[in-house]
Write a protein that holds these residues in place. Structure first.
Motif, PDB file in Angstrom:
ATOM      1  N   VAL A  11       0.847  -1.188   0.000  1.00 32.99           N
ATOM      2  CA  VAL A  11       0.000   0.000   0.000  1.00 32.99           C
ATOM      3  C   VAL A  11       0.880   1.234   0.000  1.00 32.99           C
ATOM      4  CG1 VAL A  11      -0.160   0.052   2.531  1.00 32.99           C
ATOM      5  CG2 VAL A  11      -1.983   1.089   1.148  1.00 32.99           C
ATOM      6  N   GLN A  12       0.380   2.309  -0.585  1.00 31.05           N
ATOM      7  CA  GLN A  12       1.133   3.566  -0.595  1.00 31.05           C
ATOM      8  C   GLN A  12       0.991   4.270   0.753  1.00 31.05           C
ATOM      9  OE1 GLN A  12      -0.272   5.797  -4.021  1.00 31.05           O
ATOM     10  NE2 GLN A  12       1.464   5.064  -5.223  1.00 31.05           N
ATOM     11  N   ALA A  13       1.966   5.080   1.070  1.00 35.34           N
ATOM     12  CA  ALA A  13       1.905   5.874   2.298  1.00 35.34           C
ATOM     13  C   ALA A  13       0.619   6.700   2.310  1.00 35.34           C
ATOM     14  CB  ALA A  13       3.125   6.780   2.399  1.00 35.34           C
ATOM     15  N   GLY A  14      -0.011   6.736   3.469  1.00 34.56           N
ATOM     16  CA  GLY A  14      -1.282   7.436   3.604  1.00 34.56           C
ATOM     17  C   GLY A  14      -2.495   6.549   3.388  1.00 34.56           C
ATOM     18  N   GLY A  15      -2.251   5.355   2.882  1.00 31.15           N
ATOM     19  CA  GLY A  15      -3.340   4.429   2.607  1.00 31.15           C
ATOM     20  C   GLY A  15      -3.759   3.626   3.822  1.00 31.15           C
ATOM     21  N   SER A  16      -4.671   2.696   3.590  1.00 32.84           N
ATOM     22  CA  SER A  16      -5.238   1.878   4.668  1.00 32.84           C
ATOM     23  C   SER A  16      -5.221   0.403   4.306  1.00 32.84           C
ATOM     24  CB  SER A  16      -6.688   2.297   4.950  1.00 32.84           C
ATOM     25  OG  SER A  16      -6.775   3.639   5.379  1.00 32.84           O
ATOM     26  N   LEU A  17      -5.170  -0.418   5.327  1.00 28.48           N
ATOM     27  CA  LEU A  17      -5.307  -1.859   5.198  1.00 28.48           C
ATOM     28  C   LEU A  17      -6.036  -2.381   6.421  1.00 28.48           C
ATOM     29  CD1 LEU A  17      -1.861  -3.343   4.015  1.00 28.48           C
ATOM     30  CD2 LEU A  17      -4.024  -3.425   2.769  1.00 28.48           C
ATOM     31  N   ARG A  18      -6.738  -3.490   6.260  1.00 30.05           N
ATOM     32  CA  ARG A  18      -7.330  -4.166   7.401  1.00 30.05           C
ATOM     33  C   ARG A  18      -6.835  -5.603   7.444  1.00 30.05           C
ATOM     34  NH1 ARG A  18     -13.569  -5.497   9.173  1.00 30.05           N
ATOM     35  NH2 ARG A  18     -13.365  -7.075   7.524  1.00 30.05           N
ATOM     36  N   LEU A  19      -6.204  -5.945   8.538  1.00 31.83           N
ATOM     37  CA  LEU A  19      -5.761  -7.309   8.761  1.00 31.83           C
ATOM     38  C   LEU A  19      -6.831  -8.066   9.540  1.00 31.83           C
ATOM     39  CD1 LEU A  19      -2.035  -6.726   9.823  1.00 31.83           C
ATOM     40  CD2 LEU A  19      -3.024  -6.862   7.520  1.00 31.83           C
ATOM     41  N   SER A  20      -6.924  -9.359   9.255  1.00 33.80           N
ATOM     42  CA  SER A  20      -7.847 -10.234   9.973  1.00 33.80           C
ATOM     43  C   SER A  20      -7.085 -11.409  10.547  1.00 33.80           C
ATOM     44  CB  SER A  20      -8.940 -10.746   9.031  1.00 33.80           C
ATOM     45  OG  SER A  20      -9.692  -9.696   8.483  1.00 33.80           O
ATOM     46  N   CYS A  21      -7.584 -11.913  11.646  1.00 32.41           N
ATOM     47  CA  CYS A  21      -6.984 -13.086  12.263  1.00 32.41           C
ATOM     48  C   CYS A  21      -8.113 -13.975  12.753  1.00 32.41           C
ATOM     49  CB  CYS A  21      -6.073 -12.677  13.410  1.00 32.41           C
ATOM     50  SG  CYS A  21      -5.372 -14.052  14.346  1.00 32.41           S
ATOM     51  N   GLU A  22      -8.243 -15.148  12.145  1.00 29.26           N
ATOM     52  CA  GLU A  22      -9.323 -16.062  12.489  1.00 29.26           C
ATOM     53  C   GLU A  22      -8.805 -17.166  13.388  1.00 29.26           C
ATOM     54  OE1 GLU A  22     -11.491 -17.446   9.153  1.00 29.26           O
ATOM     55  OE2 GLU A  22     -12.884 -18.652  10.324  1.00 29.26           O
ATOM     56  N   SER A  84      -3.727   5.798   7.594  1.00 31.73           N
ATOM     57  CA  SER A  84      -2.601   6.748   7.514  1.00 31.73           C
ATOM     58  C   SER A  84      -1.270   6.021   7.622  1.00 31.73           C
ATOM     59  CB  SER A  84      -2.722   7.798   8.622  1.00 31.73           C
ATOM     60  OG  SER A  84      -3.947   8.497   8.523  1.00 31.73           O
ATOM     61  N   LEU A  85      -1.131   4.982   6.844  1.00 24.49           N
ATOM     62  CA  LEU A  85       0.071   4.148   6.928  1.00 24.49           C
ATOM     63  C   LEU A  85       1.319   4.904   6.514  1.00 24.49           C
ATOM     64  CD1 LEU A  85      -1.486   0.832   5.695  1.00 24.49           C
ATOM     65  CD2 LEU A  85      -0.188   1.085   7.810  1.00 24.49           C
ATOM     66  N   LYS A  86       2.425   4.558   7.166  1.00 27.81           N
ATOM     67  CA  LYS A  86       3.719   5.192   6.916  1.00 27.81           C
ATOM     68  C   LYS A  86       4.714   4.118   6.495  1.00 27.81           C
ATOM     69  CE  LYS A  86       2.842   8.408  10.759  1.00 27.81           C
ATOM     70  NZ  LYS A  86       3.364   8.912  12.059  1.00 27.81           N
ATOM     71  N   PRO A  87       5.764   4.499   5.780  1.00 24.50           N
ATOM     72  CA  PRO A  87       6.781   3.505   5.406  1.00 24.50           C
ATOM     73  C   PRO A  87       7.348   2.758   6.613  1.00 24.50           C
ATOM     74  CG  PRO A  87       7.077   5.495   4.126  1.00 24.50           C
ATOM     75  CD  PRO A  87       6.014   5.801   5.144  1.00 24.50           C
ATOM     76  N   GLU A  88       7.436   3.412   7.751  1.00 25.71           N
ATOM     77  CA  GLU A  88       7.968   2.757   8.948  1.00 25.71           C
ATOM     78  C   GLU A  88       7.012   1.729   9.545  1.00 25.71           C
ATOM     79  OE1 GLU A  88       7.755   6.074   8.379  1.00 25.71           O
ATOM     80  OE2 GLU A  88       7.274   7.170  10.240  1.00 25.71           O
ATOM     81  N   ASP A  89       5.801   1.628   9.016  1.00 20.07           N
ATOM     82  CA  ASP A  89       4.881   0.568   9.432  1.00 20.07           C
ATOM     83  C   ASP A  89       5.154  -0.744   8.692  1.00 20.07           C
ATOM     84  OD1 ASP A  89       2.296   3.056   9.492  1.00 20.07           O
ATOM     85  OD2 ASP A  89       3.355   2.197  11.219  1.00 20.07           O
ATOM     86  N   THR A  90       6.054  -0.711   7.735  1.00 18.14           N
ATOM     87  CA  THR A  90       6.404  -1.922   6.990  1.00 18.14           C
ATOM     88  C   THR A  90       6.973  -2.971   7.922  1.00 18.14           C
ATOM     89  OG1 THR A  90       6.817  -0.723   4.929  1.00 18.14           O
ATOM     90  CG2 THR A  90       7.911  -2.853   5.198  1.00 18.14           C
ATOM     91  N   VAL A 119       3.113  -6.599   5.550  1.00 18.91           N
ATOM     92  CA  VAL A 119       2.595  -5.289   5.161  1.00 18.91           C
ATOM     93  C   VAL A 119       3.758  -4.448   4.673  1.00 18.91           C
ATOM     94  CG1 VAL A 119       1.514  -3.164   5.976  1.00 18.91           C
ATOM     95  CG2 VAL A 119       0.661  -5.388   6.774  1.00 18.91           C
ATOM     96  N   THR A 120       3.648  -3.957   3.450  1.00 18.03           N
ATOM     97  CA  THR A 120       4.689  -3.103   2.872  1.00 18.03           C
ATOM     98  C   THR A 120       4.075  -1.768   2.501  1.00 18.03           C
ATOM     99  OG1 THR A 120       5.828  -5.042   1.967  1.00 18.03           O
ATOM    100  CG2 THR A 120       6.448  -2.883   1.091  1.00 18.03           C
ATOM    101  N   VAL A 121       4.637  -0.701   3.042  1.00 24.22           N
ATOM    102  CA  VAL A 121       4.139   0.646   2.778  1.00 24.22           C
ATOM    103  C   VAL A 121       5.189   1.385   1.962  1.00 24.22           C
ATOM    104  CG1 VAL A 121       3.218   2.769   3.756  1.00 24.22           C
ATOM    105  CG2 VAL A 121       2.897   0.594   4.968  1.00 24.22           C
TER     106      VAL A 121
END
Length: 123
Positions: A11-22, A84-90, A119-121
């Motif tokens: 995802v690009q910086a500033g974008g969003s993702l939702r992780l799930s864990c079942e 609001s993802l940042k590259p450091e969230d990778t 997750v890669t930002v």
């Protein structure tokens, strides 16, 4: 309880993702759940945690206000909404379960782990 994480991606910086864990068992509802992450060359760190009832939560300072942990006990699933993802969230993100009392945040208190999702930002 076995855990299966999903939802990672690029995802690009500033974008969003939702992780799930079942989870695999209905006893999931008695576990506190957490998300950890591990970036290359760094130690695994907690991102956020949620109590078994969903009424208590914890967030690392680095993600506070951007990430939200939630759970649906009927679906045996915990979520990590990341905005609001940042590259450091990778990092590789892991979900984990603890049957300790309260809202544990220490890594050693989590005894059940999912396989991780990357997750890669990009900047």
């Amino acid at each position: 309880v076995q855990l299966q994480a999903s939802g990672g991606g690029l995802v690009q910086a500033g974008g969003s993702l939702r992780l799930s864990c079942e989870a695999s068992k209905r006893s999931f509802s008695r576990y506190a759940m957490a998300w950890f992450r591990q970036a290359p060359g760094k130690e695994r760190e907690i991102v956020g945690a949620i109590s078994w009832s969903g009424t208590g939560s914890y967030y690392a300072d680095s993600v506070k206000g951007r990430f939200t942990v939630s759970r649906d006990n009927a679906k045996l699933t915990v979520y990590l909404q990341m905005n609001s993802l940042k590259p450091e969230d990778t990092a590789v993100y892991y979900c984990a379960a603890s049957n300790d009392f309260g809202l544990p945040i220490a890594r050693f208190r989590y005894t059940n782990w999912g396989q991780g999702t990357l997750v890669t930002v990009s900047s």
